[in-house]
Design an enzyme around this catalytic site. Sequence first.
Site, PDB file in Angstrom:
ATOM      1  N   CYS A 361      35.213 -62.211  23.053  1.00  0.00           N
ATOM      2  CA  CYS A 361      36.455 -62.050  24.173  1.00  0.00           C
ATOM      3  C   CYS A 361      36.466 -60.229  24.749  1.00  0.00           C
ATOM      4  O   CYS A 361      36.759 -59.532  25.437  1.00  0.00           O
ATOM      5  CB  CYS A 361      37.791 -62.004  23.244  1.00  0.00           C
ATOM      6  SG  CYS A 361      37.575 -60.940  21.688  1.00  0.00           S
ATOM      7  N   HIS A 492      41.108 -60.798  18.413  1.00  0.00           N
ATOM      8  CA  HIS A 492      41.654 -60.797  19.544  1.00  0.00           C
ATOM      9  C   HIS A 492      41.887 -59.844  20.919  1.00  0.00           C
ATOM     10  O   HIS A 492      42.138 -58.786  19.826  1.00  0.00           O
ATOM     11  CB  HIS A 492      42.281 -61.971  20.156  1.00  0.00           C
ATOM     12  CG  HIS A 492      41.887 -62.433  21.337  1.00  0.00           C
ATOM     13  ND1 HIS A 492      41.003 -62.826  21.525  1.00  0.00           N
ATOM     14  CD2 HIS A 492      43.180 -63.335  22.702  1.00  0.00           C
ATOM     15  CE1 HIS A 492      41.178 -63.722  22.761  1.00  0.00           C
ATOM     16  NE2 HIS A 492      42.632 -63.375  23.087  1.00  0.00           N
ATOM     17  N   ASP A 513      43.760 -63.632  29.874  1.00  0.00           N
ATOM     18  CA  ASP A 513      43.372 -63.477  28.657  1.00  0.00           C
ATOM     19  C   ASP A 513      41.836 -64.229  29.070  1.00  0.00           C
ATOM     20  O   ASP A 513      41.600 -65.233  30.145  1.00  0.00           O
ATOM     21  CB  ASP A 513      43.972 -64.949  28.003  1.00  0.00           C
ATOM     22  CG  ASP A 513      43.729 -65.107  26.073  1.00  0.00           C
ATOM     23  OD1 ASP A 513      42.498 -64.736  26.079  1.00  0.00           O
ATOM     24  OD2 ASP A 513      44.455 -65.312  25.253  1.00  0.00           O
TER      25      ASP A 513
END
Length: 579
Positions: A361, A492, A513
């Site tokens: 991520c 995250h 996201d």
Amino acid sequence: MLSCNICGETVTSEPDMKAHLLIVHMENEVTCPFCKLSGVNYDEMCFHIETAHFEQNELEKNFERINTVQYGTSNSRKDSTLQCRMEVNSSIHSACASNHPKISAQGPPNNGILKHKGFYSENLTESRKFLKSKEKQSDRTKIKGSIYEATYSPPECPFCGKIEGCSQDMETHVKIEHADVLDTPLEDCNQPLYDCPMCGLICTNYHILQEHVDLHLEESSFGQGMDRVQCSRDLELAQQLQQEEDRKRRSEESRQEMEEFQNLQRQYGLSNSGGYKQQQLRNMEIEVNRGRMHPSEFHRRKADMMESLAIGIDDGKTKTSGIMEALYRYYQNAATDVRRVWLSTVVDHFHSSFGDKGWGCGYRNFQMLLSSLLQNDAYDDCLKGMSVPCIPKIQSMIEDAWKEGFDPQGASQLNNRLQGTKAWIGACEVYTLLTSLRIKCHIVDFHKSTGPLGTHPRLFEWILSYYSSEREGSPKVLCTSKPPIYLQHQGHSQTVVGIEERKNRTLCLLVFDPGCPSREMQKLLKQDMEASSVKQLRKFVGNLKHKQYQIVAVEGVLSSEEKIARRQASQVFTAEKIP
């Protein structure tokens, strides 16, 4: 030959018989004829008989008055009495004294006249038989060195020497005049006694007490020695057990630490299980085995991946473009509950693929941020000729920044290596990479909650301040020149592309996201975009409740001198903290 009527022993002559009787049956250990009491001297025995056996003694005096023995002989001598006086031969008496120190020391009282001859023998009757038989043989018994004469002697007080006429008077005298002596324990009236200081045993002799105490000391010394041996053994055993317990504890702690370290390595991609390329190939093989991917598709994707890795540019298969333009149209025509909205510059969305699922991520958010900067003319000078790199290329670029001297602490934590691993990156690594590219940015650390229920309203206010440069009265939808913001929290990261101000004055972030797949993001590209499609982008204050948040905000371009200064400052990484 003569035979003793008491014990049956035979002797050759009368002197020998006399010596036998005197030594064996008269001067032997004093024994009470009534209760068999023994172990006391002559005076003590007399006192015992007079006090403890007074009634028995009264019966006995009918036969002999304390010290008188009457013997019946022939008819012509019925009125005669045999006077028994003991004149002990010195030699015989010495022999008796050597064997019987008590008798020698105490001796019979009243000039050798025997009292209570019965307690010198255990058989008074047999002794009398022997004397009567001797009287029959001779009118007067003569024994060499001694003459026995039967006489009468009135009772004499053993305490004061007073003589009374009969035993009853003497008993009354003793009870009245010497009551205090009778109440005193017997041992207090005689020779000194010695108490053992260790066990309380009473000894009548000092030497016996010394030997007795020596035995105690020997036993104590032996016991202490055994105790010391046992204590030494117990101590050794306890030390062994403690050492074994410590060894097991250290082994268990080491094992747990290793497991935790391995878990952290797996979590942050440092387990040496391969990087982007290996994971991409492995996951595509799984898809083929499950029938979800045709083998020809596998080989085509593999070829595209190898080409992308070779040139270091992302293949664009996870990219979704045009979303910002679609959002502008949506807010212009709908979203009646929104009072105002600020949007960042154009941004492409990148989502995770087979090769970086679960750990990529941070790299995907950097791709989003860089895609916006590449479309912003203000950054052409420092990003000239660049394209959005693939993940392995980003890892290589961060390693190059470390080699230049940026963030040595962060490099050390990641072993100065990212390529070929699944190592996570965060705000510090993104800051390091942007600064090495001469992009001016800074980190803001919202290290604790600033609102109720663990919320961070100060974070929303900061982002609103970052985007809102227009005054009141500006249009509802404002496309700013501000790049998107990199937003990191534990586990995250996301990319902030705008912020809404609702009609109720609440704030709402718009975020991209990387975990959202392309098919969901492409719904935002429809002409008739629905509010439900925008809902996946919205994050209200109540949605962000992690303990800590960090953001990386781009502010412009660095000069070469500023880059060097920031590299020096990164030796000890600092960030702006709010609050």
